[in-house]
Design a protein around this motif. Structure first.
Motif, PDB file in Angstrom:
ATOM      1  N   LYS A 106       0.826  -1.208   0.000  1.00 46.96           N
ATOM      2  CA  LYS A 106       0.000   0.000   0.000  1.00 46.96           C
ATOM      3  C   LYS A 106       0.863   1.262   0.000  1.00 46.96           C
ATOM      4  O   LYS A 106       0.542   2.258  -0.664  1.00 46.96           O
ATOM      5  N   ARG A 166       2.299   1.587  -3.529  1.00 45.10           N
ATOM      6  CA  ARG A 166       1.252   1.917  -4.497  1.00 45.10           C
ATOM      7  C   ARG A 166       0.876   3.390  -4.392  1.00 45.10           C
ATOM      8  O   ARG A 166       0.573   4.035  -5.404  1.00 45.10           O
ATOM      9  N   ALA A 167       0.928   3.943  -3.187  1.00 43.63           N
ATOM     10  CA  ALA A 167       0.645   5.370  -3.016  1.00 43.63           C
ATOM     11  C   ALA A 167       1.691   6.233  -3.719  1.00 43.63           C
ATOM     12  O   ALA A 167       1.423   7.391  -4.053  1.00 43.63           O
ATOM     13  N   LYS A 168       2.843   5.663  -3.983  1.00 45.97           N
ATOM     14  CA  LYS A 168       3.905   6.368  -4.709  1.00 45.97           C
ATOM     15  C   LYS A 168       3.828   6.117  -6.212  1.00 45.97           C
ATOM     16  O   LYS A 168       4.687   6.568  -6.964  1.00 45.97           O
TER      17      LYS A 168
END
Length: 326
Positions: A70, A73-75
């Motif tokens: 997570k 994925r936020a990056k």
């Protein structure tokens, strides 16, 4: 008729999970099918970062993998996950339950999760793990997280595939570092104590640091972090430390050295498999081998001398080889 592997690769690079899954399934079949797939994938590999996550059963590897994914994925990074589960020695089946703990990632188009059984393979991985890593790499995943089966003291195969290895532990296992000492303690690039909200987490971390300090003096100090994957605390710091350690390995040439050794190991594995396929299997099926076993059992001939002579003859193709074939 097999799939068009080039077309599957192209679809996989655009995020088609079914195409990626089909490529890995072909690799798991082994034999000529796997070789054909991997031959076409090879020119597109070598770009992904590969992080291994290992540790004893119950350390929370799947929950932590979910939390790490997570963060990345936020990056905006695409993440591939290979989670290995133990295979039953009785039924040959595997529960493959890691997906349950990562269920909220399954709908993310930038995440691919593959559960694999060990199929009796020692070392905490599956025989097809390396090929699956190549498939994810070729399909454009930026990060590949390789979660091993719950391991003990000697299952260190992950170091032969991953760029760096995170060793996970938890407090409350009795002898807190018993499960990760010896060989597995030596393969870690960084360590984390998960479930840090539990009593004894600080003590476990301090014991780890003390054991690591007993190693070679010239080695760089290895970080030991506290994290609670289920609560999300310490995850950001752990991800940042993983990235920092990767850059250190890349900058000092260690990453290139590890990848060269990994390629050498994989090549030797391929050669051994080829030798077994062409020489050993026909030998095991031959009447000559059955007759030789009878002589060994009656103690009229030594298996040690026979094996030595057989290897000498087939490796040099010298005289006498036909005697063993007859």
């Amino acid at each position: 008729m097999t799939d068009d592997f080039a077309a599957l690769l192209e679809r996989g690079r655009t995020g088609d999970k079914r195409a990626v899954a089909r490529l890995i399934s072909h690799i798991e079949q082994g034999g000529e099918m796997a070789r054909s797939v991997l031959t076409q994938l090879w020119p597109h590999t070598g770009r992904a970062r590969i992080f291994g996550i290992t540790g004893p059963p119950g350390a929370g590897k799947s929950t932590l993998t979910n939390a790490l994914t997570k963060f990345w994925r936020a990056k905006g990074l695409r993440v591939g996950i290979i989670a290995v589960d133990p295979t039953s020695p009785f039924t040959g089946g595997a529960i493959l339950g890691d997906r349950v703990r990562m269920g909220d990632l399954t709908l993310d188009t930038g995440v691919f999760i593959r559960s694999m059984g060990t199929r009796g393979q020692l070392g905490g991985l599956s025989p097809a793990t390396a090929g699956a890593v190549h498939a994810l790499d070729a399909c454009g995943y930026d990060l590949i997280l390789l979660e091993t089966v719950g391991v003990g003291q000697s299952e260190v195969a992950v170091m032969e595939i991953a760029d760096l290895v995170l060793v996970l532990n938890v407090p409350g296992l009795g002898d807190d570092v018993q499960a990760i000492k010896a060989g597995i303690l030596e393969i870690g690039d960084l360590f984390a104590v998960n479930k840090a909200d539990r009593p004894g987490a600080d003590r476990t971390a301090n014991e780890l640091r003390a054991m690591l300090e007993l190693g070679e003096e010239e080695k760089r100090p290895l970080p030991v972090l506290l994290v609670s994957a289920s609560q999300g605390t310490g995850v950001t710091e752990l991800c940042e430390e993983l990235e920092r350690q990767y850059l250190l390995l890349d900058g000092n040439g260690e990453l290139a050295r590890r990848r060269a050794l990994r390629l050498r190991s994989e090549l030797l594995t391929l050669v051994r498999e080829g030798i077994e396929q062409r020489l050993l299997r026909p030998l095991l099926d031959s009447p000559m081998f059955a007759q030789s076993l009878e002589r060994f059992q009656s103690r009229t001939e030594s298996p040690y001398r026979w094996a030595e002579e057989f290897v000498t003859q087939i490796s040099g193709g010298g005289p006498g080889y036909e005697l063993h074939k007859s």
